[in-house]
Write an enzyme that holds these catalytic residues in place. Sequence first.
Site, PDB file in Angstrom:
ATOM      1  N   PRO A   2     -39.628 -34.433   8.769  1.00  0.00           N
ATOM      2  CA  PRO A   2     -40.808 -34.742   9.225  1.00  0.00           C
ATOM      3  C   PRO A   2     -40.223 -36.129  10.047  1.00  0.00           C
ATOM      4  O   PRO A   2     -39.547 -36.996   9.336  1.00  0.00           O
ATOM      5  CB  PRO A   2     -41.819 -35.043   8.213  1.00  0.00           C
ATOM      6  N   GLU A   3     -40.495 -36.452  11.418  1.00  0.00           N
ATOM      7  CA  GLU A   3     -40.076 -37.793  11.782  1.00  0.00           C
ATOM      8  C   GLU A   3     -41.424 -38.491  12.249  1.00  0.00           C
ATOM      9  O   GLU A   3     -42.586 -38.058  11.898  1.00  0.00           O
ATOM     10  CB  GLU A   3     -39.394 -37.562  12.973  1.00  0.00           C
ATOM     11  N   LYS A  54     -41.053 -43.488   9.255  1.00  0.00           N
ATOM     12  CA  LYS A  54     -40.877 -42.276   8.389  1.00  0.00           C
ATOM     13  C   LYS A  54     -41.849 -42.498   7.270  1.00  0.00           C
ATOM     14  O   LYS A  54     -41.422 -41.840   6.088  1.00  0.00           O
ATOM     15  CB  LYS A  54     -39.627 -42.003   8.064  1.00  0.00           C
ATOM     16  N   ASN A 172     -33.465 -36.075  13.604  1.00  0.00           N
ATOM     17  CA  ASN A 172     -32.611 -35.163  14.406  1.00  0.00           C
ATOM     18  C   ASN A 172     -33.011 -34.634  15.521  1.00  0.00           C
ATOM     19  O   ASN A 172     -32.251 -34.532  16.603  1.00  0.00           O
ATOM     20  CB  ASN A 172     -32.050 -34.156  13.121  1.00  0.00           C
TER      21      ASN A 172
END
Length: 322
Positions: A2-3, A54, A172
Amino acid sequence: MPECPELHLAGRYINEACGGVVFSGGVERSAVGRGPEVPFSSEAYGISAVSRGKELRLRLAPLAPGGEPQDLVFRFGMSGSFRLCPADQIPRHAHLRFLTGESPPRALCFIDVRRFGSWRLGDTWQPDRGPCVMTEYQAFRENVLKNLDDKAFDKPICEALLNQKFFNGIGNYLRAEILYRLKIPPFEKARTVLEALKDQDQARKKNPSLTLSKKLKLMRENPDLLELCHTVPMEVVAAEKKLLDPDHSDNYAAFKNWLQCYLVPGMSSLRDHNGRTVWFQGEPGPLAPKGQAPRKKCARLKADPEALTPKCRHISAAKLQL
């Protein structure tokens, strides 16, 4: 993993799902949860959340006057998420559980299938993380541009984008989407890419004709890399249920359709110097790892080890991946 959009949407989910809900008792922890026991108990308390990059901070606030609140700060790891569900239907891998006082009770669960997520007590954000790319954009931009002499910017831009000291919230899939939109080779030197933005900012400050509305228009029509670090995550947040929502069966397909580069068939990929796969189009850039040839194949999201798993979809009970 998770971002920042997923953490933000997780916080929104908690606030909407738990707003007005009265929780009661202590906090249940699984034997394998990666966090401490929570020394909190109250006959009646509320839960609220806020995110930064985050990290997500949960506040347990007693409803009775004089009660001492308890804060917890979560990192989601590869698959963390929250879900409010009936207490007799608690899912596997629910490592922290907050029970409501209603009958029958429900439970707000922190679910983490891969067990890389964690929590700690207190309200302090991790000190080595920079300003959030979404909620603290101006401070984020200034933090990057005033520190371009830092050795972090000797590295390829794709690796610098994952440095949470400067790009708090980028992961990513976001780095791939941002670099793709600007056609920047992922292994171009970070300082080379960003120094031009420093000159651009100084020129804008010296131009009195650039009003705020004109600056915003420039940002919309011709965004630079730091602006996309803000606006691309905001696209995910704005799309909300149109992307990853576990209550809608087509949410994962919507996310795949939104992606332009990450895990998209026809795109190339390489492992960066930290072993993370970066997706791109065109040449990789001068700092690409030696001895690797870019791979190009028809990729299915579920086939990639860094892709979202179905379990990660609970984030929208937060929404997405990182």
